[in-house]
Scaffold this motif. Structure first.
Motif, PDB file in Angstrom:
ATOM      1  N   GLU A 164       1.654  14.358 -11.675  1.00 15.24           N
ATOM      2  CA  GLU A 164       0.513  14.349 -12.574  1.00 15.24           C
ATOM      3  C   GLU A 164       1.012  14.358 -14.000  1.00 15.24           C
ATOM      4  O   GLU A 164       1.912  15.105 -14.349  1.00 15.24           O
ATOM      5  N   THR A 223       1.944   8.222  -9.151  1.00 15.84           N
ATOM      6  CA  THR A 223       1.564   8.817 -10.420  1.00 15.84           C
ATOM      7  C   THR A 223       0.060   8.978 -10.518  1.00 15.84           C
ATOM      8  O   THR A 223      -0.689   8.110 -10.105  1.00 15.84           O
ATOM      9  N   GLU A 224      -0.335  10.092 -11.055  1.00 12.35           N
ATOM     10  CA  GLU A 224      -1.738  10.276 -11.386  1.00 12.35           C
ATOM     11  C   GLU A 224      -1.803  10.757 -12.831  1.00 12.35           C
ATOM     12  O   GLU A 224      -1.176  11.745 -13.187  1.00 12.35           O
ATOM     13  N   LEU A 225      -2.527  10.024 -13.641  1.00 16.78           N
ATOM     14  CA  LEU A 225      -2.692  10.425 -15.029  1.00 16.78           C
ATOM     15  C   LEU A 225      -3.981  11.223 -15.134  1.00 16.78           C
ATOM     16  O   LEU A 225      -4.990  10.857 -14.536  1.00 16.78           O
ATOM     17  N   VAL A 226      -3.942  12.300 -15.876  1.00 14.97           N
ATOM     18  CA  VAL A 226      -5.133  13.138 -16.000  1.00 14.97           C
ATOM     19  C   VAL A 226      -5.484  13.295 -17.469  1.00 14.97           C
ATOM     20  O   VAL A 226      -4.630  13.692 -18.271  1.00 14.97           O
ATOM     21  N   GLY A 266       2.803   3.211  -9.655  1.00 14.02           N
ATOM     22  CA  GLY A 266       1.389   3.425  -9.363  1.00 14.02           C
ATOM     23  C   GLY A 266       1.150   4.238  -8.104  1.00 14.02           C
ATOM     24  O   GLY A 266       0.143   4.935  -7.988  1.00 14.02           O
ATOM     25  N   ARG A 271       3.525  13.261  -5.736  1.00 18.11           N
ATOM     26  CA  ARG A 271       2.795  12.591  -6.801  1.00 18.11           C
ATOM     27  C   ARG A 271       2.977  13.385  -8.070  1.00 18.11           C
ATOM     28  O   ARG A 271       2.935  14.602  -8.055  1.00 18.11           O
ATOM     29  N   VAL A 321       3.509  -3.415  -5.062  1.00 24.36           N
ATOM     30  CA  VAL A 321       3.050  -2.113  -5.520  1.00 24.36           C
ATOM     31  C   VAL A 321       2.741  -2.238  -7.008  1.00 24.36           C
ATOM     32  O   VAL A 321       3.300  -3.084  -7.687  1.00 24.36           O
ATOM     33  N   SER A 322       1.835  -1.407  -7.505  1.00 22.44           N
ATOM     34  CA  SER A 322       1.432  -1.549  -8.896  1.00 22.44           C
ATOM     35  C   SER A 322       2.284  -0.706  -9.839  1.00 22.44           C
ATOM     36  O   SER A 322       2.787   0.341  -9.466  1.00 22.44           O
ATOM     37  N   VAL A 323       2.399  -1.179 -11.062  1.00 23.21           N
ATOM     38  CA  VAL A 323       2.987  -0.398 -12.141  1.00 23.21           C
ATOM     39  C   VAL A 323       1.868  -0.012 -13.100  1.00 23.21           C
ATOM     40  O   VAL A 323       1.028  -0.842 -13.442  1.00 23.21           O
ATOM     41  N   ILE A 324       1.851   1.244 -13.499  1.00 17.69           N
ATOM     42  CA  ILE A 324       0.931   1.660 -14.548  1.00 17.69           C
ATOM     43  C   ILE A 324       1.672   1.554 -15.873  1.00 17.69           C
ATOM     44  O   ILE A 324       2.779   2.065 -16.011  1.00 17.69           O
ATOM     45  N   GLU A 354       0.818  -1.217   0.000  1.00 15.62           N
ATOM     46  CA  GLU A 354       0.000   0.000   0.000  1.00 15.62           C
ATOM     47  C   GLU A 354       0.849   1.264   0.000  1.00 15.62           C
ATOM     48  O   GLU A 354       0.320   2.364  -0.003  1.00 15.62           O
TER      49      GLU A 354
END
Lengths: 261, 261
Positions: free
Chosen positions: A74, A250-253, A247, A72, A221-224, A53
């Motif tokens: 964006e 990172t935040e993708l917008v 993951g 983070r 942990v996740s990979v995007i 987490e």
DNA sequence: GAGTGGTCTAGACCACTGT
DNA sequence: CAGTGGTCTAGACCACTCC
């Protein structure tokens, strides 16, 4: 509820409420095991939940620490138009800014950049996307961008171009010219390619061991995964990029404008 | 390389090469442990790697199976314009199609749909997005869509609307009217709201225990989190949705058109 | 009831880090 | 070197599924 889940909950609660503060070191696993009246493997299973987490960080031989929330990043879909606009600006202006700065709000001087080029052949997957034959020569460019203050990169990028197409400008074949002022869209501009649209395909999964290493991620942990497909105004695919992003940072917008009624 | 990684590799290889075929059942854990000369917990750790990668499926009390690759669902950003166009079509036409069908290519009859409504109050997070006070009454709508042939949903959706705004049309407050022909954009249309743009924010992380349950995910597989923010032509946020998607079955597609030079 | 996966234990040894 | 996390064992008991 399983014992390891209860323990994870208890620790999670301690972190969320601030009883365990960021950066603070947790007691050693054997001592935590005693405290929670359990065995070491069970306690470790609880900790591995929190690692997944992104709440704690384990360092082999050192200890377990409450993680300081990292910046983070964006990554907005606006960047594509922004990059396109920048591609034809004067060199001096292009030198001042890169798209990672555009995403993060950091200054150029905060960032470390690494690029590597090599020649490769199109596999089935890439051949299909580019619309070329399997085995066609491609230029593969690998990038990673770091924040100087942090040790782990924001992203791992593998970018592909059709080799014989970009060879029209030999400077594009040499990684020594990176970071190229004005980025890929300016590079494409020098060989007469204008982009018409960018398609991005996104999915997520746990990292491979190699990715975990490179992105400073822990297993769990996740990979995007983001595949960017850039199509030129001639309708041909000009560039394909595979981007791997952490993951937890990172935040993708994406913004989709709608036509009015 | 750790023992459990070697074993995972061996099994992975067997699956990739097709020696272990999709749907096939693996020997019981205790027998695999003997075969690989290891203990059950170690063997389980190897298996849990493969579970995380989506290669196998464990069913408690039944067995471990090589997973049949599941249908991947594409969720394209084109859907927003498509939904907007549909919102003002005749009722008969709206009845025939939903956006999940649009994404999956499945027929309406293949899909099962579940909706639940409740009233809630805006927490800090939602209040900030909507631009309202904390505690403002919201209508919370929870959806899940299943493929009849599969047991697990494509997505968990929590959609939020400002209660007092939608109360203008009391039919919108009753979950019994779901699935609403023409979807949310038609619902908003009935109270005089036209959408101007849709913003989507994407991140990924491992699922919580609850999500793993609801989406039929195993711990270790990733969840894609998508927050959709719909802004009306009046500049106000009309709807906020939090969507949770199974990382191993979902591909999000965004297309960004660029203006010509 | 038989067979399966889920969890846990108590202890062991190894690998890594910092002193 | 001492202290830490990483891995592994052999066995146990429980919960679930299906016959």
């Amino acid at each position: 509820m399983a014992r390891y889940e209860q323990i994870a909950d208890a620790l999670r609660h301690g972190i969320r409420t601030g009883r365990l503060r960021p950066g603070e070191r947790l007691p050693a696993e054997d001592r935590l095991a005693v405290r929670y009246r359990t065995s070491v493997p069970t306690l470790q299973r609880a900790l591995s939940e929190l690692v997944a987490e992104g709440l704690i960080d384990k360092r082999h031989g050192v200890g377990t620490f409450v993680r300081t929330p990292r910046r983070r990043v964006e990554r907005s879909s606006d960047r594509h138009q922004w990059e396109k606009d920048r591609a034809r600006r004067p060199r001096a202006e292009r030198l001042r800014t890169g798209s990672t700065e555009h995403d993060t709000g950091l200054e150029v001087t905060d960032l470390a950049f690494h690029a590597e080029y090599r020649e490769t052949k199109a596999d089935e997957d890439l051949a299909a996307v580019f619309g070329v034959h399997v085995g066609t020569r491609l230029l593969e460019r690998m990038y990673r961008t770091n924040c100087r203050a942090e040790d782990t990169p924001f992203a791992l990028v593998h970018s592909y171009l059709v080799h014989d197409l970009v060879a029209a400008n030999p400077e594009l074949l040499d990684a020594a010219n990176e970071p190229w002022p004005g980025g890929t869209q300016n590079q494409l501009y020098t060989i007469g390619i204008e982009l018409d649209r960018v398609e991005e395909r996104i999915t997520a999964r746990p990292p491979t061991a190699e990715e975990a290493e490179a992105l400073g991620l822990r297993k769990g942990v996740s990979v995007i995964l983001l595949r960017k497909i850039c199509t030129g105004t001639d309708g041909r695919v000009a560039e394909v990029s595979d981007v791997r992003l952490p993951g937890d940072r990172t935040e993708l917008v994406f913004t989709t404008p709608l036509t009015r009624w």
